[in-house]
Design an enzyme around this catalytic site. Structure first.
Site, PDB file in Angstrom:
ATOM      1  CE  LYS A  94      -3.819  -1.260   2.649  1.00  0.00           C
ATOM      2  NZ  LYS A  94      -4.799  -1.176   3.730  1.00  0.00           N
ATOM      3  CE  LYS A 106      -3.729  -3.561  10.013  1.00  0.00           C
ATOM      4  NZ  LYS A 106      -4.306  -2.746   8.944  1.00  0.00           N
ATOM      5  CB  SER A 348      -1.671   7.622   8.612  1.00  0.00           C
ATOM      6  OG  SER A 348      -2.753   7.190   9.392  1.00  0.00           O
TER       7      SER A 348
HETATM    8  N1  LIG Z   1      -9.848   2.473   9.544  1.00  0.00           N
HETATM    9  C1  LIG Z   1      -8.945   2.626   8.596  1.00  0.00           C
HETATM   10  O1  LIG Z   1      -8.303   3.670   8.478  1.00  0.00           O
HETATM   11  C2  LIG Z   1      -8.693   1.544   7.609  1.00  0.00           C
HETATM   12  C3  LIG Z   1      -9.445   0.376   7.583  1.00  0.00           C
HETATM   13  N2  LIG Z   1      -9.203  -0.559   6.633  1.00  0.00           N
HETATM   14  C4  LIG Z   1      -9.955  -1.807   6.598  1.00  0.00           C
HETATM   15  O2  LIG Z   1     -11.347  -1.559   6.459  1.00  0.00           O
HETATM   16  C5  LIG Z   1     -12.079  -2.608   7.099  1.00  0.00           C
HETATM   17  C6  LIG Z   1     -13.048  -1.989   8.096  1.00  0.00           C
HETATM   18  O3  LIG Z   1     -12.287  -1.240   9.049  1.00  0.00           O
HETATM   19  P1  LIG Z   1     -12.920  -0.054   9.893  1.00  0.00           P
HETATM   20  O4  LIG Z   1     -14.091   0.492   9.178  1.00  0.00           O
HETATM   21  O5  LIG Z   1     -11.813   0.807  10.298  1.00  0.00           O
HETATM   22  O6  LIG Z   1     -13.390  -0.865  11.175  1.00  0.00           O
HETATM   23  P2  LIG Z   1     -14.548  -0.505  12.201  1.00  0.00           P
HETATM   24  O7  LIG Z   1     -14.195  -1.216  13.455  1.00  0.00           O
HETATM   25  O8  LIG Z   1     -14.802   0.944  12.263  1.00  0.00           O
HETATM   26  O9  LIG Z   1     -15.839  -1.217  11.536  1.00  0.00           O
HETATM   27  C7  LIG Z   1     -15.861  -2.566  11.240  1.00  0.00           C
HETATM   28  C8  LIG Z   1     -17.186  -2.911  10.590  1.00  0.00           C
HETATM   29  O10 LIG Z   1     -17.139  -4.286  10.189  1.00  0.00           O
HETATM   30  C9  LIG Z   1     -18.230  -4.983  10.755  1.00  0.00           C
HETATM   31  N3  LIG Z   1     -17.863  -6.354  11.033  1.00  0.00           N
HETATM   32  C10 LIG Z   1     -17.035  -6.829  12.003  1.00  0.00           C
HETATM   33  N4  LIG Z   1     -16.998  -8.181  11.982  1.00  0.00           N
HETATM   34  C11 LIG Z   1     -17.807  -8.553  10.952  1.00  0.00           C
HETATM   35  C12 LIG Z   1     -18.196  -9.803  10.417  1.00  0.00           C
HETATM   36  N5  LIG Z   1     -17.763 -10.950  10.966  1.00  0.00           N
HETATM   37  N6  LIG Z   1     -19.052  -9.817   9.341  1.00  0.00           N
HETATM   38  C13 LIG Z   1     -19.497  -8.657   8.809  1.00  0.00           C
HETATM   39  N7  LIG Z   1     -19.183  -7.453   9.279  1.00  0.00           N
HETATM   40  C14 LIG Z   1     -18.341  -7.398  10.338  1.00  0.00           C
HETATM   41  C15 LIG Z   1     -18.536  -4.218  12.027  1.00  0.00           C
HETATM   42  O11 LIG Z   1     -19.859  -4.490  12.505  1.00  0.00           O
HETATM   43  C16 LIG Z   1     -18.355  -2.770  11.549  1.00  0.00           C
HETATM   44  O12 LIG Z   1     -19.519  -2.323  10.882  1.00  0.00           O
HETATM   45  C17 LIG Z   1     -11.033  -3.533   7.730  1.00  0.00           C
HETATM   46  O13 LIG Z   1     -10.754  -4.600   6.867  1.00  0.00           O
HETATM   47  C18 LIG Z   1      -9.822  -2.621   7.870  1.00  0.00           C
HETATM   48  O14 LIG Z   1      -8.621  -3.332   7.933  1.00  0.00           O
HETATM   49  C19 LIG Z   1      -8.278  -0.387   5.648  1.00  0.00           C
HETATM   50  C20 LIG Z   1      -7.527   0.753   5.621  1.00  0.00           C
HETATM   51  C21 LIG Z   1      -7.624   1.777   6.627  1.00  0.00           C
HETATM   52  O1  LIG Z   2      -3.210   4.731   8.831  1.00  0.00           O
HETATM   53  C1  LIG Z   2      -2.318   3.898   8.896  1.00  0.00           C
HETATM   54  O2  LIG Z   2      -1.169   4.151   9.192  1.00  0.00           O
HETATM   55  C2  LIG Z   2      -2.579   2.442   8.606  1.00  0.00           C
HETATM   56  C3  LIG Z   2      -3.951   2.084   8.141  1.00  0.00           C
HETATM   57  C4  LIG Z   2      -4.053   0.598   8.011  1.00  0.00           C
HETATM   58  O3  LIG Z   2      -3.810  -0.118   8.945  1.00  0.00           O
HETATM   59  C5  LIG Z   2      -4.423   0.016   6.730  1.00  0.00           C
HETATM   60  O4  LIG Z   2      -4.376   0.684   5.696  1.00  0.00           O
HETATM   61  O5  LIG Z   2      -4.766  -1.190   6.719  1.00  0.00           O
END
Ligand SMILES: NC(=O)C1=CN([C@@H]2O[C@H](COP(=O)(O)OP(=O)(O)OC[C@H]3O[C@@H](n4cnc5c(N)ncnc54)[C@H](O)[C@@H]3O)[C@@H](O)[C@H]2O)C=CC1
Ligand SMILES: O=C(O)CCC(=O)C(=O)O
Length: 414
Positions: A94, A106, A348
């Protein structure tokens, strides 16, 4: 043959293919096939009822040839060593795709913060920083939020690190609250980046986002802001989900209402009776499907049933290698995780730069810089896919890995 659902070994296969296509030798693969460092920690935490519970956590640092490693920390009951390893490898790719001066890292803790009090989560967050403090730091490895972690947790971690080092260290971690040196736009950055990729992908497919039917799996940081942005652009969000179920309305869901009602863990479907399953959600008739929750959601079992013509991976690792093949053969444009979700780490990086210089940018400035990087990154990967005749995931790995490989070579490691 059984499909490979192991994120670590399936990632190794694509890394090998990408390095071969780039002309690097076996030694380079030996270097990049797993993290340089993997720390496992056990943290005794006093729970509210007076008992002590010992939690297990990890921090993986894949490759630091380009610069310090960077990547989020996940709090989730299903965190495991191989997943954290793979996640750190994806971070290297990435960062390479968007040209950031970082390698990939990570972290994760096996826990379920949904069942813990704020006090217990704070003690666990501080305990994790104490446990990994030797290998992290603003010029070594910089954590950030991921699944079930947020700006409050980043604030506790930053405070703990600053206490240990006896100086204020905002550059130790990103995704902080604005008053503690967080960046404008970081909270929405992942979704912003996904939106930019969707706009670019729709252009390639020749359709407008106005009225396009969108399905999003996950309604947390990534999924919920994405629903908001696409809704504001005139798209019709017809399906969303969380860990407990999914909602569907072919005429478009009331996104403002759902955003208002969702909790801090991205849960909203528990308020409704008329729900469908996550499995059904993925197969809904729509134009664009965005997995924005967890890994291994689109597999060889359901890839043939996906109706969307564009799949954009906001989540890390939602599509297996076998499913990637099936989607590509079916002419579906797949925008892989290492490209689609790179908006988060990009802002970030902007946050870290602002912390280092002590001068802060406006949200417009952050968003303009983010757009420039993401549009370039998308077109670079798309172009590589077209000219080298490889699928979008392999193209993204080729673009992203070249960075770490060349830096490793210049350093004389290989
Ligand atoms: N937050 C960030 O800056 C970044 C997040 N991501 C990825 O995006 C994805 C979501 O992350 P966030 O939105 O940050 O997390 P979050 O914790 O804010 O939300 C997670 C969401 O996934 C749902 N979820 C959890 N377990 C589940 C399951 N077994 N089946 C269906 N839904 C489920 C939750 O209910 C929630 O709606 C992850 O794969 C994460 O690694 C990727 C890059 C950056
Ligand atoms: O914001 C960051 O440094 C990392 C975000 C992250 O964990 C991801 O892109 O999966």
């Amino acid at each position: 043959m059984m499909e490979n659902l192991n994120l670590f070994t399936s990632t190794q296969d694509v890394i090998k293919e990408a390095l071969t296509k780039l002309g690097f030798n076996e030694e380079m693969y030996e270097l990049l096939k797993e993290p340089l460092r993997m720390l496992t920690v056990r943290m005794p935490i006093r729970m509210d009822d007076g008992t002590v519970k010992v939690f297990t956590g990890y921090r993986a640092q894949h490759n630091d040839a380009v610069g310090p490693t960077k990547g989020g920390v996940r709090f989730h009951p299903e965190v495991d060593e191989d997943e954290v390893r793979a996640l750190s490898m994806w971070m290297t790719i990435k960062c390479g795709i968007v040209g950031l001066p970082y390698g990939g890292g990570k972290g994760g803790i096996i826990c379920d913060p949904r069942t813990m009090s704020m006090g217990e989560i704070e003690r666990l967050s501080r305990g994790y920083v104490r446990a990994i403090s030797q290998i992290v730091g603003p010029t070594k490895d910089i954590p950030a939020p991921d699944v079930y972690t947020n700006s409050q947790i980043m604030a506790w971690m930053m405070d703990e690190y600053s206490r240990l080092r006896e100086n204020d260290s905002p550059g130790f971690i990103t995704g902080k609250p604005i008053v503690l040196g967080g960046s404008e736009g970081r909270e929405k950055a992942t979704a912003q980046g996904v939106t930019i990729c969707i706009e670019e992908a729709a252009k390639k497919k020749g359709f407008s986002l106005k009225g396009a039917r969108i399905v999003i799996q996950g309604f947390g940081n990534a999924g919920s802001f994405l629903a908001k942005f696409l809704h504001e652009e005139g798209a019709k969000v017809i399906g969303i989900s969380d860990a407990y179920g999914a909602l569907h309305d072919p005429d478009g869901l009331d996104i403002d209402y759902l955003l208002d009602r969702r909790d801090s863990f991205g849960t909203v479907t528990t308020l409704f009776e008329n729900t469908i399953t996550n499995k059904e959600l993925l197969e809904l008739d729509c134009d664009i499907l965005v997995p924005a929750a967890i890994s291994n959601q689109i597999t060889s079992e359901n890839a043939g049933n996906i109706k969307a013509s564009i799949v954009v991976e906001a989540a890390n690792g939602p599509t297996t290698t076998e499913a990637t093949k099936i989607l590509t053969e079916r002419g579906i444009l797949l925008v892989p995780d290492v490209l689609a979700s790179s908006g988060g780490v990009t802002v970030s990086y902007f946050e870290w730069v602002q912390n280092n210089q002590g001068y802060y940018w406006s949200e417009d400035e952050v968003n303009d810089k983010l757009r420039d990087k993401l549009v370039d990154a998308f077109n670079n990967v798309y172009h590589t896919s077209e000219t080298r005749k490889v699928d979008m995931r392999l193209a993204a790995y080729m673009v992203g890995l070249r960075y770490a490989a060349e830096a490793s070579k210049f350093r004389g490691w290989v």
